[in-house]
Design an enzyme around this catalytic site. Structure first.
Site, mmCIF file in Angstrom:
data_model
loop_
_atom_site.group_PDB
_atom_site.id
_atom_site.type_symbol
_atom_site.label_atom_id
_atom_site.label_comp_id
_atom_site.label_asym_id
_atom_site.label_seq_id
_atom_site.Cartn_x
_atom_site.Cartn_y
_atom_site.Cartn_z
ATOM 1 N N GLY A 69 -14.160 -12.545 -24.377
ATOM 2 C CA GLY A 69 -12.726 -12.713 -24.993
ATOM 3 C C GLY A 69 -11.751 -13.676 -24.054
ATOM 4 O O GLY A 69 -12.406 -14.264 -23.178
ATOM 5 N N GLU A 125 -23.709 -5.998 -28.705
ATOM 6 C CA GLU A 125 -22.236 -5.765 -28.916
ATOM 7 C C GLU A 125 -22.077 -4.894 -30.080
ATOM 8 O O GLU A 125 -21.347 -3.862 -30.050
ATOM 9 C CB GLU A 125 -21.383 -6.926 -28.873
ATOM 10 C CG GLU A 125 -19.832 -6.835 -29.083
ATOM 11 C CD GLU A 125 -19.153 -8.246 -29.070
ATOM 12 O OE1 GLU A 125 -19.667 -9.120 -28.186
ATOM 13 O OE2 GLU A 125 -18.321 -8.587 -29.971
ATOM 14 N N LYS A 145 -26.725 -15.838 -26.913
ATOM 15 C CA LYS A 145 -25.393 -15.157 -27.311
ATOM 16 C C LYS A 145 -25.357 -14.536 -28.507
ATOM 17 O O LYS A 145 -24.669 -13.410 -28.725
ATOM 18 C CB LYS A 145 -24.487 -16.508 -27.504
ATOM 19 C CG LYS A 145 -22.937 -16.151 -27.787
ATOM 20 C CD LYS A 145 -22.432 -15.088 -26.860
ATOM 21 C CE LYS A 145 -21.030 -14.855 -26.972
ATOM 22 N NZ LYS A 145 -20.240 -14.497 -28.237
ATOM 23 N N HIS A 147 -55.611 -3.547 -52.103
ATOM 24 C CA HIS A 147 -55.304 -4.333 -51.078
ATOM 25 C C HIS A 147 -56.244 -4.027 -49.665
ATOM 26 O O HIS A 147 -56.091 -4.635 -48.786
ATOM 27 C CB HIS A 147 -53.774 -4.167 -50.671
ATOM 28 C CG HIS A 147 -52.992 -4.839 -51.634
ATOM 29 N ND1 HIS A 147 -52.918 -5.864 -51.960
ATOM 30 C CD2 HIS A 147 -52.096 -4.069 -52.312
ATOM 31 C CE1 HIS A 147 -51.914 -6.448 -52.753
ATOM 32 N NE2 HIS A 147 -51.606 -4.988 -52.996
ATOM 33 N N LEU A 157 -7.672 -26.259 -28.599
ATOM 34 C CA LEU A 157 -6.569 -25.590 -27.728
ATOM 35 C C LEU A 157 -6.067 -23.948 -28.635
ATOM 36 O O LEU A 157 -4.969 -23.762 -28.569
ATOM 37 C CB LEU A 157 -5.552 -26.067 -27.152
ATOM 38 C CG LEU A 157 -5.644 -27.260 -26.383
ATOM 39 C CD1 LEU A 157 -4.466 -28.090 -26.000
ATOM 40 C CD2 LEU A 157 -6.274 -26.672 -24.866
ATOM 41 N N HIS A 173 -26.676 -11.295 -27.944
ATOM 42 C CA HIS A 173 -25.515 -10.490 -27.166
ATOM 43 C C HIS A 173 -24.595 -9.837 -28.099
ATOM 44 O O HIS A 173 -24.096 -8.617 -27.735
ATOM 45 C CB HIS A 173 -24.869 -11.482 -26.378
ATOM 46 C CG HIS A 173 -23.560 -10.877 -26.013
ATOM 47 N ND1 HIS A 173 -22.288 -11.063 -26.548
ATOM 48 C CD2 HIS A 173 -23.189 -10.611 -24.604
ATOM 49 C CE1 HIS A 173 -21.395 -10.300 -25.885
ATOM 50 N NE2 HIS A 173 -21.891 -10.321 -24.576
ATOM 51 N N ASN A 174 -24.043 -10.598 -29.244
ATOM 52 C CA ASN A 174 -23.203 -10.033 -30.143
ATOM 53 C C ASN A 174 -23.614 -8.863 -31.047
ATOM 54 O O ASN A 174 -23.209 -7.924 -31.295
ATOM 55 C CB ASN A 174 -22.787 -11.233 -30.949
ATOM 56 C CG ASN A 174 -21.730 -12.268 -30.284
ATOM 57 O OD1 ASN A 174 -21.640 -12.293 -29.194
ATOM 58 N ND2 ASN A 174 -20.711 -12.587 -31.246
ATOM 59 N N ASN A 202 -6.109 -31.643 -29.004
ATOM 60 C CA ASN A 202 -5.965 -30.798 -29.784
ATOM 61 C C ASN A 202 -5.284 -31.362 -31.253
ATOM 62 O O ASN A 202 -4.713 -32.569 -31.263
ATOM 63 C CB ASN A 202 -4.843 -29.597 -29.777
ATOM 64 C CG ASN A 202 -5.241 -28.476 -30.669
ATOM 65 O OD1 ASN A 202 -6.164 -27.785 -30.610
ATOM 66 N ND2 ASN A 202 -4.222 -28.429 -31.774
ATOM 67 N N GLY A 237 -10.010 -21.628 -25.757
ATOM 68 C CA GLY A 237 -9.779 -23.072 -25.373
ATOM 69 C C GLY A 237 -8.857 -23.107 -24.027
ATOM 70 O O GLY A 237 -9.114 -23.574 -23.228
ATOM 71 N N SER A 239 -18.884 -15.738 -23.480
ATOM 72 C CA SER A 239 -18.527 -14.231 -23.811
ATOM 73 C C SER A 239 -17.571 -13.643 -22.854
ATOM 74 O O SER A 239 -17.572 -14.027 -21.801
ATOM 75 C CB SER A 239 -19.726 -13.448 -23.864
ATOM 76 O OG SER A 239 -19.335 -12.007 -24.327
ATOM 77 N N VAL A 253 -13.988 -25.109 -31.095
ATOM 78 C CA VAL A 253 -13.636 -25.175 -32.372
ATOM 79 C C VAL A 253 -14.200 -24.030 -33.260
ATOM 80 O O VAL A 253 -15.415 -23.641 -32.815
ATOM 81 C CB VAL A 253 -13.320 -26.387 -33.257
ATOM 82 C CG1 VAL A 253 -12.573 -27.440 -32.260
ATOM 83 C CG2 VAL A 253 -14.707 -26.880 -33.399
HETATM 84 C C1 6PG Z 1 -17.640 -12.270 -27.127
HETATM 85 C C2 6PG Z 1 -17.398 -11.678 -28.384
HETATM 86 C C3 6PG Z 1 -16.891 -12.852 -29.148
HETATM 87 C C4 6PG Z 1 -16.280 -12.449 -30.270
HETATM 88 C C5 6PG Z 1 -17.148 -12.060 -31.740
HETATM 89 C C6 6PG Z 1 -16.573 -10.809 -32.462
HETATM 90 O O1 6PG Z 1 -18.795 -12.186 -26.711
HETATM 91 O O2 6PG Z 1 -16.723 -12.528 -26.323
HETATM 92 O O3 6PG Z 1 -18.506 -11.529 -29.031
HETATM 93 O O4 6PG Z 1 -18.080 -14.110 -29.274
HETATM 94 O O5 6PG Z 1 -15.162 -11.381 -30.357
HETATM 95 O O6 6PG Z 1 -17.333 -13.153 -32.529
HETATM 96 O O7 6PG Z 1 -17.324 -10.824 -33.495
HETATM 97 P P1 6PG Z 1 -16.795 -10.182 -34.837
HETATM 98 O O8 6PG Z 1 -15.589 -10.822 -35.426
HETATM 99 O O9 6PG Z 1 -18.107 -10.365 -35.715
HETATM 100 O O10 6PG Z 1 -16.776 -8.705 -34.606
#
Ligand code: 6PG
Length: 472
Positions: free
Chosen positions: A130, A189, A182, A450, A11, A185-186, A33, A15, A128, A74
């Site tokens: 936040g 990001e 994912k 080579h 939690l 995705h990051n 938790n 979570g 994803s 977790v």
């Molecule tokens: C998401 C974010 C989330 C997290 C990252 C941030 O998709 O909601 O990516 O997973 O905020 O882990 O990563 P850093 O701490 O490496 O910037």
């Protein structure tokens, strides 16, 4: 009391918000938790909701309807294994464990096999968005057997964000595919964030105030660059520090943190021999930013021009817009290219159109242009590179001149633009019918025999030159 439809362990903020989201869709949710006071406080803070706070893992498991659906939120790594180990003796065959953290996909593959061999079902799901996304609707990237996905589908679809009326969740693929996507995705990001920061740095050198920056980003948010990250950036520039009254951005120390998903993306790209130079530059920019003391010391030792950009501000905004948009296209092209390569390597059969579609809402990289990416892959599922989809090709051709000018301008003013430059370097390399690798092959043949192919002979035929002896 009736049995719960869903259970969640862990939690912390994500979570808690996911639990409230699931509950708000009409499901009864059990929560557990390790520190039980957190459970008590959480349940007490939400009276009247269909929440069951369990004091022990045994009670938690017993409170769930069969087959049990247990989501673990977790910290990635050891804590996930520890929770799974303590659950195993309490579960029945066919129960489902969902890991919703940012786990490394290879760990997910290991857990998938481990739990599958024991007769349990496992889903590794990237989540994803936040805190706010978890509460109001995240994008969810679940991987695992299709039959397990089908059991989870109603809950996942009801809690996910919606984009163009479609839920931002789909069965990504088997095993670790969900957490893999994912991770990419990051990585993307990281690229998006760094590109925005480079735009900011250029504007800063051109004398833009925080208020002006807030306006630029608000305008961009209202246009073709519309994205969640552009939106929050506009808000950041408008925010004042209550202690000093200064723009908050000016009192935040310039050292970035990172938890690891960007680094994992780079490592995977190297393993697959795929170029993701924009994401590389973004990860490295965070590393360089963290070397604050060394940078401060070097700032008076190593010379450069005065970091000042002059000229018409409105014209600069347009140029930087083009550079940012073009670089962003490259970053996504690279990330999607890596997904394609890995999908082939693992036999995952990933659908890029579906992946782009679920990234349109809920997640951190949600952006208007993901509609165009979705269309590009729906029109041509075998697209060799995003840059070559007609919509993006036209944009790149339109933006490339301003993109070059922005990078030149920044470079001449000594302003680092590693992600802008890496993106342009990729673009120019990718579109080059000729690259100087002929000389490289000659060097390899010189010192290591080579061999090389010739321009005037069929591909695959190898040649060697008897090079002169240069060591006396
Ligand atoms: C998401 C974010 C989330 C997290 C990252 C941030 O998709 O909601 O990516 O997973 O905020 O882990 O990563 P850093 O701490 O490496 O910037």
């Amino acid at each position: 009391m009736s049995k719960s439809d869903f259970g969640l362990i862990g939690l912390a903020v994500m979570g808690q918000n996911l639990v409230l989201n699931v509950e708000s869709r009409g499901f009864q949710v059990s929560v557990y938790n390790r520190t039980t006071s957190v459970t008590d406080e959480f349940v007490a803070a939400h009276p009247g909701k269909k929440l069951v706070g369990a004091q022990s893992l045994e009670d938690f498991v017993q409170s769930l309807a069969s087959p049990r659906k247990i989501m673990i939120m977790v910290k990635a790594g050891g804590p996930v294994d520890a929770v799974i180990e303590s659950l195993i003796p309490l579960l029945d065959k066919g129960d489902i464990i969902i890991d919703g953290g940012n786990s490394l996909y290879t760990d997910t593959e290991r857990r998938d096999k481990w739990l599958g061999d024991l007769g349990f079902r496992f889903i590794g799901a990237g989540v994803s968005g936040g805190e706010e996304g978890a509460r109001k609707g995240p994008a969810i990237m679940p991987g695992g057997p299709a039959s397990t996905w089908e059991v989870m589908q109603p809950i996942f679809e009801s809690i996910a964000a919606k984009a163009e009326g479609e839920p931002c969740v789909t069965h990504i693929g088997p095993g670790g595919a969900g957490h893999y996507v994912k991770m990419i995705h990051n990585g993307i990001e990281y690229g998006d964030m760094q590109l925005i920061c480079e735009a900011y740095n250029i504007f800063k050198a051109a004398g833009f105030t925080a208020d002006e920056l807030g306006q630029v980003f608000s305008d961009w948010y209202a246009g073709d660059l519309e994205s969640y990250l552009i939106q929050i950036t506009a808000e950041i520039f408008k925010q004042k520090d209550p202690e000093t009254g200064k723009p908050i951005v000016d009192v935040i120390l310039d050292t970035a943190g990172q938890k690891g998903t960007g680094k994992w993306t780079i490592m995977n790209a190297v393993e697959n021999a795929v170029v993701i130079s924009t994401i590389n530059a973004a990860v490295e920019a965070r590393i360089l930013s963290s070397m604050k003391d060394k940078r401060v010391a070097a700032s008076t030792e190593l010379q450069g021009p005065k970091s000042e950009i002059t000229g018409d501000k409105a014209a600069l905004v347009k140029k930087v817009h083009d550079a940012l948009f073009a670089s962003k296209i490259i970053s996504y092209a690279q990330g999607l290219d890596l997904i394609t390569a890995m999908s082939k390597e693992k036999g995952w059969n990933l659908d890029l159109g579906k992946i782009a579609a679920i990234w349109r809402g809920g997640c951190i990289i949600r952006a208007r242009f993901l509609n165009d990416i979705t269309d590009a892959y729906r029109t041509d599922p075998g697209l060799s590179n995003l840059m070559l989809a007609p919509f993006f090709k036209n944009l790149l051709n339109e933006f490339q001149q301003n993109w070059r000018e922005v990078i030149s301008m920044a470079t001449l003013a000594g302003i680092p633009v590693p992600a802008f430059s890496a993106s342009l370097g990729y673009y120019d390399s990718y579109r080059a019918a000729f690259l100087p690798a002929n000389l490289l092959q000659a060097q390899r043949d010189f010192f290591g025999a080579h061999t090389y192919e010739r321009t005037d002979k069929p591909r695959g035929e190898m040649f060697h030159t008897n090079w002169p002896d240069v060591i006396g």
